[in-house]
Design a protein around this motif. Structure first.
Motif, PDB file in Angstrom:
ATOM      1  N   ALA A  36       8.326  -4.852  -2.699  1.00 20.83           N
ATOM      2  CA  ALA A  36       8.090  -4.436  -0.887  1.00 20.83           C
ATOM      3  C   ALA A  36       7.492  -5.300  -0.497  1.00 20.83           C
ATOM      4  N   ALA A  37       6.704  -6.041  -1.379  1.00 15.15           N
ATOM      5  CA  ALA A  37       6.234  -7.080  -0.268  1.00 15.15           C
ATOM      6  C   ALA A  37       7.245  -7.918   0.226  1.00 15.15           C
ATOM      7  N   ILE A  38       8.469  -8.408  -1.226  1.00 15.99           N
ATOM      8  CA  ILE A  38       9.082  -9.467  -0.668  1.00 15.99           C
ATOM      9  C   ILE A  38       9.703  -9.398   0.136  1.00 15.99           C
ATOM     10  N   LEU A  39      10.337  -7.794   0.541  1.00 15.01           N
ATOM     11  CA  LEU A  39      11.567  -7.537   1.302  1.00 15.01           C
ATOM     12  C   LEU A  39      10.584  -7.491   3.084  1.00 15.01           C
ATOM     13  N   THR A  40       9.982  -7.370   2.795  1.00 10.64           N
ATOM     14  CA  THR A  40       9.295  -7.251   4.280  1.00 10.64           C
ATOM     15  C   THR A  40       9.079  -8.951   4.546  1.00 10.64           C
ATOM     16  N   VAL A  43      18.471 -13.304  -1.511  1.00 12.50           N
ATOM     17  CA  VAL A  43      17.490 -13.083  -2.519  1.00 12.50           C
ATOM     18  C   VAL A  43      17.152 -11.825  -2.602  1.00 12.50           C
ATOM     19  N   SER A  44      17.445 -11.111  -1.010  1.00  9.11           N
ATOM     20  CA  SER A  44      17.009  -9.649  -1.661  1.00  9.11           C
ATOM     21  C   SER A  44      17.211  -8.957  -2.226  1.00  9.11           C
ATOM     22  N   SER A  45      19.034  -8.718  -2.269  1.00  5.62           N
ATOM     23  CA  SER A  45      19.542  -7.763  -2.736  1.00  5.62           C
ATOM     24  C   SER A  45      18.910  -9.114  -4.668  1.00  5.62           C
ATOM     25  N   THR A  60       0.901  -1.370   0.200  1.00  2.00           N
ATOM     26  CA  THR A  60       0.309  -0.487  -0.235  1.00  2.00           C
ATOM     27  C   THR A  60       0.752   1.415  -0.155  1.00  2.00           C
ATOM     28  N   ILE A  61       1.949   1.255   0.835  1.00  2.00           N
ATOM     29  CA  ILE A  61       2.965   2.536   0.989  1.00  2.00           C
ATOM     30  C   ILE A  61       3.381   2.360  -0.231  1.00  2.00           C
ATOM     31  N   SER A  62       4.090   1.369  -0.602  1.00  2.00           N
ATOM     32  CA  SER A  62       4.918   1.899  -2.482  1.00  2.00           C
ATOM     33  C   SER A  62       3.584   2.097  -2.641  1.00  2.00           C
ATOM     34  N   TYR A  63       2.335   2.090  -2.819  1.00  2.00           N
ATOM     35  CA  TYR A  63       2.048   1.870  -4.422  1.00  2.00           C
ATOM     36  C   TYR A  63       1.234   3.407  -4.438  1.00  2.00           C
ATOM     37  N   GLY A  77       9.946  -1.726   2.381  1.00  2.00           N
ATOM     38  CA  GLY A  77      10.212  -3.180   2.844  1.00  2.00           C
ATOM     39  C   GLY A  77      10.816  -3.202   4.256  1.00  2.00           C
ATOM     40  N   TYR A  78      11.534  -2.492   4.695  1.00  3.88           N
ATOM     41  CA  TYR A  78      12.160  -2.974   5.979  1.00  3.88           C
ATOM     42  C   TYR A  78      12.388  -2.817   7.040  1.00  3.88           C
ATOM     43  N   GLY A  79      11.262  -1.176   6.660  1.00  2.00           N
ATOM     44  CA  GLY A  79      11.672  -0.278   7.416  1.00  2.00           C
ATOM     45  C   GLY A  79      10.165  -1.134   7.931  1.00  2.00           C
ATOM     46  N   VAL A  80       8.658  -0.986   7.257  1.00  3.70           N
ATOM     47  CA  VAL A  80       7.860  -1.747   7.790  1.00  3.70           C
ATOM     48  C   VAL A  80       7.594  -3.733   8.150  1.00  3.70           C
ATOM     49  N   ALA A  81       8.473  -3.698   7.860  1.00  2.00           N
ATOM     50  CA  ALA A  81       9.057  -5.178   8.671  1.00  2.00           C
ATOM     51  C   ALA A  81       9.714  -5.099  10.165  1.00  2.00           C
TER      52      ALA A  81
END
Length: 318
Positions: free
Chosen positions: A35-39, A103-105, A22-25, A133-137
């Motif tokens: 961003a979801a994958i990174l989270t 994987v993230s990279s 949502t935030i990225s969109y 992604g990382y911040g939400v996680a």
């Protein structure tokens, strides 16, 4: 078939994915779904593990960006160059001890490769995806369940098991009752395993805490249990019940009535010294069975002194 259930970590992952996308969109980022994958990759079982996950992935991603700029912009956006980049990337991440971030990279790398032009706007876009992604996680993973009540329940269960064990030893020493099945030994060992695992999670979920009194407590009780298991066969197989048995039984009964998480071990070691003195002043054995019984009891006393010494080094929970 295992019962269907939704765990706390699963719930946090779902919320994190929803927030990241949502935030990225709404931030207008390209590849916003990444961003979801990174989270997902950074939501771990503890706060410390989540922080470490973010660290490894950030470092790995910056490494891949540098390699991508050098190889893609310097040579070509070609599958062969992509393969060479991966060939160089993995050993570098291993050397830097951030291999978990591969994987993230790779997610960021494929964005750069798909666009085919390493521009400033693309860099800002990828940094935005990483930050979200990382911040939400990290945000969702900072909310961990409080296990204090369950840990304290385990403490009380272990102490109750110890009371029963010592009470059964007393029954045997006083009247030769050997009907106990030893169930509390198994239950105490199982409870200690669960309690130590939970106490360790509590340490990992406090970013500034390096140790945990509960973990130390359960570790202490586990070492005491090893002594109990070692000494039980010696004290519950006495050939005869001798005069000294009652003396030792009185001490063990006192100990059983006062098992708690505080530290009174020094007091009981002093009481045990008195038991030793009284033991030494009693009549010597007149036959072989009496000698074996007295020797077994004296060995038990020495083992109990070690049991108390372990507790004496623990400052207590109370």
């Amino acid at each position: 078939m295992k019962r269907f259930s939704i765990g706390y970590r699963t719930l946090k992952t779902a919320i994190g994915v929803m927030l990241a996308v949502t935030i990225s969109y709404y931030a207008g980022l390209e590849f916003y779904g990444s961003a979801a994958i990174l989270t997902i990759l950074c939501i771990q079982t503890t706060k410390k593990k989540s922080l470490h996950a973010v660290y490894t992935r950030v470092v790995a991603t910056f490494v891949v960006m540098i390699l991508a700029y050098i190889l893609f912009e310097g040579i070509s956006y070609h599958p062969l160059i992509l393969g060479i980049l991966i060939l160089l990337l993995i050993p570098m991440l291993v050397t830097l001890k951030v291999a978990a971030g591969f994987v993230s990279s790779a997610v960021i790398l494929m964005h750069i490769y798909a666009v085919g032009d390493f521009t400033w706007s693309l860099l800002v876009n990828e940094l935005g995806i990483m930050a979200i992604g990382y911040g939400v996680a990290l945000a969702v993973n900072m909310n961990m369940p409080d296990n204090t009540k369950l840990i304290d329940l385990y403490r009380r269960q272990v102490e109750e098991d110890y009371r029963v064990i010592f009470s059964e030893i007393v029954k045997y020493l006083r009247n030769g009752d050997a009907s106990w099945d030893g169930a509390e030994l198994i239950h105490a060992a199982d409870t200690l395993n669960k309690a130590k695992a939970l106490a360790y999670l509590e340490v990992e979920n406090h970013l500034t805490r390096k140790d945990n009194l509960y973990y130390t407590y359960f570790d202490m009780r586990e070492r005491q249990l090893e002594i109990i298991e070692r000494v039980l066969p010696k004290v519950t197989t006495l050939p005869v019940i001798v005069q000294q048995s009652e003396l030792v039984a009185d001490f063990i009964q006192d100990l059983a009535d006062n098992i708690h998480s505080g530290n009174t071990a020094s007091t009981y070691r002093e009481k045990l010294d008195i038991v030793r003195e009284e033991f030494a002043n009693m009549p010597l054995p007149k036959d072989h069975d009496t000698f074996l019984a007295m020797a077994g009891l004296y060995t038990f006393i020495e083992e109990m002194d070690e049991y108390l010494a372990i507790k004496q080094n623990f400052k207590g929970l109370q």
